[in-house]
Write a protein that holds these residues in place. Structure first.
Motif, PDB file in Angstrom:
ATOM      1  N   GLY A  83       0.948  -1.243   0.061  1.00  0.00           N
ATOM      2  CA  GLY A  83      -0.025  -0.020   0.163  1.00  0.00           C
ATOM      3  C   GLY A  83       0.859   1.239   0.096  1.00  0.00           C
ATOM      4  N   THR A  84       0.416   2.431   0.287  1.00  0.00           N
ATOM      5  CA  THR A  84       0.936   3.671   0.250  1.00  0.00           C
ATOM      6  C   THR A  84       1.704   3.923   1.561  1.00  0.00           C
ATOM      7  OG1 THR A  84      -1.059   4.817   1.192  1.00  0.00           O
ATOM      8  CG2 THR A  84      -0.658   4.599  -1.313  1.00  0.00           C
ATOM      9  N   PRO A  85       2.340   4.768   1.817  1.00  0.00           N
ATOM     10  CA  PRO A  85       3.043   5.329   3.165  1.00  0.00           C
ATOM     11  C   PRO A  85       2.011   5.506   4.040  1.00  0.00           C
ATOM     12  CG  PRO A  85       4.317   6.151   1.539  1.00  0.00           C
ATOM     13  CD  PRO A  85       3.275   5.476   0.778  1.00  0.00           C
ATOM     14  N   LEU A  86       0.901   6.140   3.675  1.00  0.00           N
ATOM     15  CA  LEU A  86      -0.358   6.627   4.455  1.00  0.00           C
ATOM     16  C   LEU A  86      -1.104   5.359   4.989  1.00  0.00           C
ATOM     17  CD1 LEU A  86      -1.824   9.124   5.253  1.00  0.00           C
ATOM     18  CD2 LEU A  86      -3.361   8.809   3.116  1.00  0.00           C
ATOM     19  N   ALA A  87      -0.920   4.300   4.410  1.00  0.00           N
ATOM     20  CA  ALA A  87      -1.777   3.218   4.740  1.00  0.00           C
ATOM     21  C   ALA A  87      -0.861   2.383   5.788  1.00  0.00           C
ATOM     22  CB  ALA A  87      -2.082   2.005   3.601  1.00  0.00           C
ATOM     23  N   SER A  88       0.530   2.565   5.413  1.00  0.00           N
ATOM     24  CA  SER A  88       1.638   1.886   6.634  1.00  0.00           C
ATOM     25  C   SER A  88       1.447   2.880   7.880  1.00  0.00           C
ATOM     26  CB  SER A  88       2.863   2.115   6.073  1.00  0.00           C
ATOM     27  OG  SER A  88       3.356   1.443   4.761  1.00  0.00           O
ATOM     28  N   ALA A  89       1.116   3.900   7.787  1.00  0.00           N
ATOM     29  CA  ALA A  89       1.051   5.036   9.033  1.00  0.00           C
ATOM     30  C   ALA A  89      -0.186   4.453   9.906  1.00  0.00           C
ATOM     31  CB  ALA A  89       1.014   6.452   8.753  1.00  0.00           C
ATOM     32  N   ALA A  90      -1.222   4.060   9.129  1.00  0.00           N
ATOM     33  CA  ALA A  90      -2.331   3.717   9.962  1.00  0.00           C
ATOM     34  C   ALA A  90      -2.055   2.343  11.031  1.00  0.00           C
ATOM     35  CB  ALA A  90      -3.625   3.259   9.107  1.00  0.00           C
ATOM     36  N   LYS A  91      -1.021   1.640  10.508  1.00  0.00           N
ATOM     37  CA  LYS A  91      -0.437   0.383  11.143  1.00  0.00           C
ATOM     38  C   LYS A  91       0.368   0.692  12.296  1.00  0.00           C
ATOM     39  CE  LYS A  91      -1.498  -2.191   7.111  1.00  0.00           C
ATOM     40  NZ  LYS A  91      -0.887  -2.953   5.987  1.00  0.00           N
ATOM     41  N   ILE A  92       0.969   1.861  12.370  1.00  0.00           N
ATOM     42  CA  ILE A  92       1.903   2.004  13.746  1.00  0.00           C
ATOM     43  C   ILE A  92       1.364   1.777  14.990  1.00  0.00           C
ATOM     44  CG2 ILE A  92       3.337   3.735  14.818  1.00  0.00           C
ATOM     45  CD1 ILE A  92       3.676   5.297  12.174  1.00  0.00           C
ATOM     46  N   ALA A 117       2.238  10.115  16.007  1.00  0.00           N
ATOM     47  CA  ALA A 117       3.175   9.797  14.931  1.00  0.00           C
ATOM     48  C   ALA A 117       2.224   9.268  13.661  1.00  0.00           C
ATOM     49  CB  ALA A 117       4.198   8.623  15.179  1.00  0.00           C
ATOM     50  N   ARG A 118       1.292   8.567  14.033  1.00  0.00           N
ATOM     51  CA  ARG A 118       0.280   8.073  12.771  1.00  0.00           C
ATOM     52  C   ARG A 118      -0.490   9.336  12.573  1.00  0.00           C
ATOM     53  NH1 ARG A 118      -1.314   4.045  16.524  1.00  0.00           N
ATOM     54  NH2 ARG A 118      -3.208   5.197  17.126  1.00  0.00           N
ATOM     55  N   MET A 119      -0.744  10.439  13.334  1.00  0.00           N
ATOM     56  CA  MET A 119      -1.611  11.434  13.182  1.00  0.00           C
ATOM     57  C   MET A 119      -0.796  12.436  12.235  1.00  0.00           C
ATOM     58  SD  MET A 119      -4.766  11.367  14.096  1.00  0.00           S
ATOM     59  CE  MET A 119      -4.671   9.844  13.243  1.00  0.00           C
ATOM     60  N   ARG A 120       0.702  12.668  12.485  1.00  0.00           N
ATOM     61  CA  ARG A 120       1.431  13.487  11.831  1.00  0.00           C
ATOM     62  C   ARG A 120       1.549  13.098  10.408  1.00  0.00           C
ATOM     63  NH1 ARG A 120       5.328  13.842  15.415  1.00  0.00           N
ATOM     64  NH2 ARG A 120       4.669  15.901  15.842  1.00  0.00           N
ATOM     65  N   ILE A 121       1.679  11.771  10.219  1.00  0.00           N
ATOM     66  CA  ILE A 121       1.963  11.240   9.021  1.00  0.00           C
ATOM     67  C   ILE A 121       0.640  11.594   7.990  1.00  0.00           C
ATOM     68  CG2 ILE A 121       2.541   9.324   7.654  1.00  0.00           C
ATOM     69  CD1 ILE A 121       3.992   8.403  10.009  1.00  0.00           C
ATOM     70  N   MET A 122      -0.628  11.235   8.905  1.00  0.00           N
ATOM     71  CA  MET A 122      -1.759  11.362   8.050  1.00  0.00           C
ATOM     72  C   MET A 122      -2.241  12.552   7.875  1.00  0.00           C
ATOM     73  SD  MET A 122      -3.310   7.975   9.790  1.00  0.00           S
ATOM     74  CE  MET A 122      -4.140   7.273   8.797  1.00  0.00           C
ATOM     75  N   ARG A 123      -1.675  13.845   8.386  1.00  0.00           N
ATOM     76  CA  ARG A 123      -2.302  15.184   8.198  1.00  0.00           C
ATOM     77  C   ARG A 123      -2.303  15.591   6.821  1.00  0.00           C
ATOM     78  NH1 ARG A 123       3.157  18.863   8.419  1.00  0.00           N
ATOM     79  NH2 ARG A 123       4.414  17.101   8.242  1.00  0.00           N
TER      80      ARG A 123
END
Length: 185
Positions: free
Chosen positions: A164-173, A179-185
């Motif tokens: 998937g995308t880095p955004l999808a990976s961030a949801a799995k932290i 950190a998830r929120m910072r990436i998903m901003r």
């Protein structure tokens, strides 16, 4: 005409190869002067893995002085990966910042043998390995690496095969909601 075009392409490739060879020899000679070693890789990659940004900067400066605009992408390890992977995986925020300063590209596909063919960018790898870096260093360091890569052009929408995308990976932290929120901003 076709043969003439093929000959011209071969000559161009030979010229590029010779230029690359000459540049490599100049770099090796300069590294000998700077480090006492004929192989810059023997100095550069240990500096990256040890977090020695002073030594890494010296080597990058020599390469840049020879007209290479993105020296951080020209030095590859044994697997063909750029040095950015060492800074990310070993949790050296100072190295990640230095390499971005010298032209490292966070959206470049990494070449880790286990991930070949999956189109994982260095930025996505940093997100995937967030928990590992947070455990070995700290959440602040792991977050700093992510933020630095984001500020350095990390694209949350680049698709990786099977990951998937880095955004999808961030949801799995798992360990850090901030950190998830910072990436998903």
């Amino acid at each position: 005409r076709r043969r003439l075009k093929e000959r011209q392409q071969i000559q161009q490739l030979r010229g590029e190869f010779v230029l690359s060879l000459v540049l490599s020899l100049i770099i090796i000679i300069e590294m000998k002067k700077l480090t006492g070693s004929y192989s810059y890789e023997y100095s550069f990659f240990p500096a990256i893995l040890q977090g020695d940004d002073v030594r890494a900067r010296e080597i990058l400066d020599v390469i840049k002085s020879r007209g290479v605009s993105d020296p951080a992408n020209q030095l590859l390890d044994a697997t063909g990966d750029a040095a950015l992977i060492g800074g990310i995986n070993y949790g050296h925020l100072n190295i990640v910042k230095l390499l971005l300063e010298y032209g490292a590209r966070p959206n470049q596909i990494c070449n880790i043998p286990a991930l070949r063919g999956q189109n994982i960018t260095y930025f996505n790898l940093a997100i995937i390995t967030y928990d590992m870096v947070a455990k070995s260093k700290s959440h602040e360091v792991a977050e700093g690496i992510i933020t630095t890569l984001l500020d350095g052009g990390g694209d949350v929408h680049v698709m990786a095969t099977g990951k998937g995308t880095p955004l999808a990976s961030a949801a799995k932290i798992k360990s850090n909601h901030a950190a998830r929120m910072r990436i998903m901003r």
